[in-house]
Design an enzyme around this catalytic site. Structure first.
Site: not given
Length: 298
Positions: A132, A160
């Site tokens: 992320y 992400k």
């Protein structure tokens, strides 16, 4: 390995502050019934940093039961690498299908530190990892150089991308091709990211509007961009609620209004009030009044 719409689900609380397992079961089931492709527990929207490790593992177990064999991931976002590794190992034992890993949320690690932290967490769990990268919220940017360095470890399967710069999606594909499953993590850049090659969407407003979110993704996969764009343009004022200091309160308010859930949050957060609440309610109410009829798709 992963693709599609994977909601970053909210964590539900009883009035006494304990986990509301029944309401999470109901809400998570709505996501899966709408055609979502997995669940991510205890991220920023899921108030993960406000939960104990035991609570996070319990939310993971609820997500795992609800996911029906689709991936259920736990977010690992700790200040200290040692604590992140400990939670990652517990998640593996609890049956997580993978992890979404955020570098240190307190200390803003440099290139070498960030790479070392991600490697340590992946090794501790020995599970597939979605990295992320959110330089806006967490001030640690997982750059293309870092992704290239980490590419030798097959456990890193997805990214992400939440840099808030749509050019980064193309940069990742140009540099690394299909090495990582590229997910967009910014709700109000989702159409743009899917247009340039993202294969998935870690979504927020999906928890209140699952069918519309899935429709946009599926239509894009079928090459029906015009139809997807029509829904996206309707959705944009709602999606903007995700890009806010109050994203948790905004989205829980949307859940309360759209699916009959509740707005309970864990302190220091408090539910919206005053003008801030009135503005959010107006956005949600206006959207619900002109909710589009969704086209059929495969």
């Amino acid at each position: 390995m992963w693709q599609g719409v994977i909601p970053a689900v909210t964590t539900k609380f009883n009035e006494d502050g304990s986990l509301d397992i029944g309401e999470m079961e109901r809400c998570f089931a709505l996501q899966m019934d709408a055609g979502c492709d997995g669940l991510i527990a205890c991220g920023s929207l899921g108030e993960g940093p406000m939960l104990s490790h035991d609570e996070r593992l319990e939310v993971l177990r609820v997500a795992k039961r609800a996911s029906g064999g689709k991936p259920a991931l736990l977010t690992v976002a700790e200040a200290a690498t040692r604590d992140a590794c400990a939670l990652a190992a517990k998640a593996a034992k609890a049956g997580a299908d993978g992890l979404m890993v955020v570098p240190s949320t307190i200390y803003h690690s440099n290139h070498k530190e960030t790479v070392a932290t991600l490697r340590a967490v992946a090794q501790a769990a020995d599970l597939p990892v979605m990295i992320y990268s959110n330089r806006v919220a967490y001030r640690v940017d997982v750059t293309c150089d870092m992704l290239e360095e980490l590419a030798d470890d097959a456990r890193f399967v997805a990214i992400k991308e939440s840099s808030d710069d749509i050019r980064r999606s193309t940069d990742i594909i140009n540099r690394l091709g299909g090495r990582y499953d590229l997910f967009t993590g910014v709700d109000n850049l989702a159409f743009e990211a899917l247009s340039v090659g993202a294969v998935g969407w870690v979504a927020g407003l999906v928890v209140a509007f699952p069918k519309e979110t899935v429709a946009i993704y599926r239509l894009m996969q079928e090459g029906r961009q015009r139809e997807a764009l029509d829904i996206y343009r309707w959705f944009r004022p709602l999606l903007d609620l995700d890009v806010s200091t109050y994203l948790v309160q905004n989205i829980k308010l949307a859940e309360a209004m759209a699916i009959g859930s509740n707005e309970r949050v864990r302190a220091p957060r408090m539910p919206l009030e005053g003008e801030t609440r009135a503005r959010a309610e107006k956005v949600i109410r206006t959207a619900m009044e002109v909710r589009p009829q969704l086209p059929r798709f495969d």
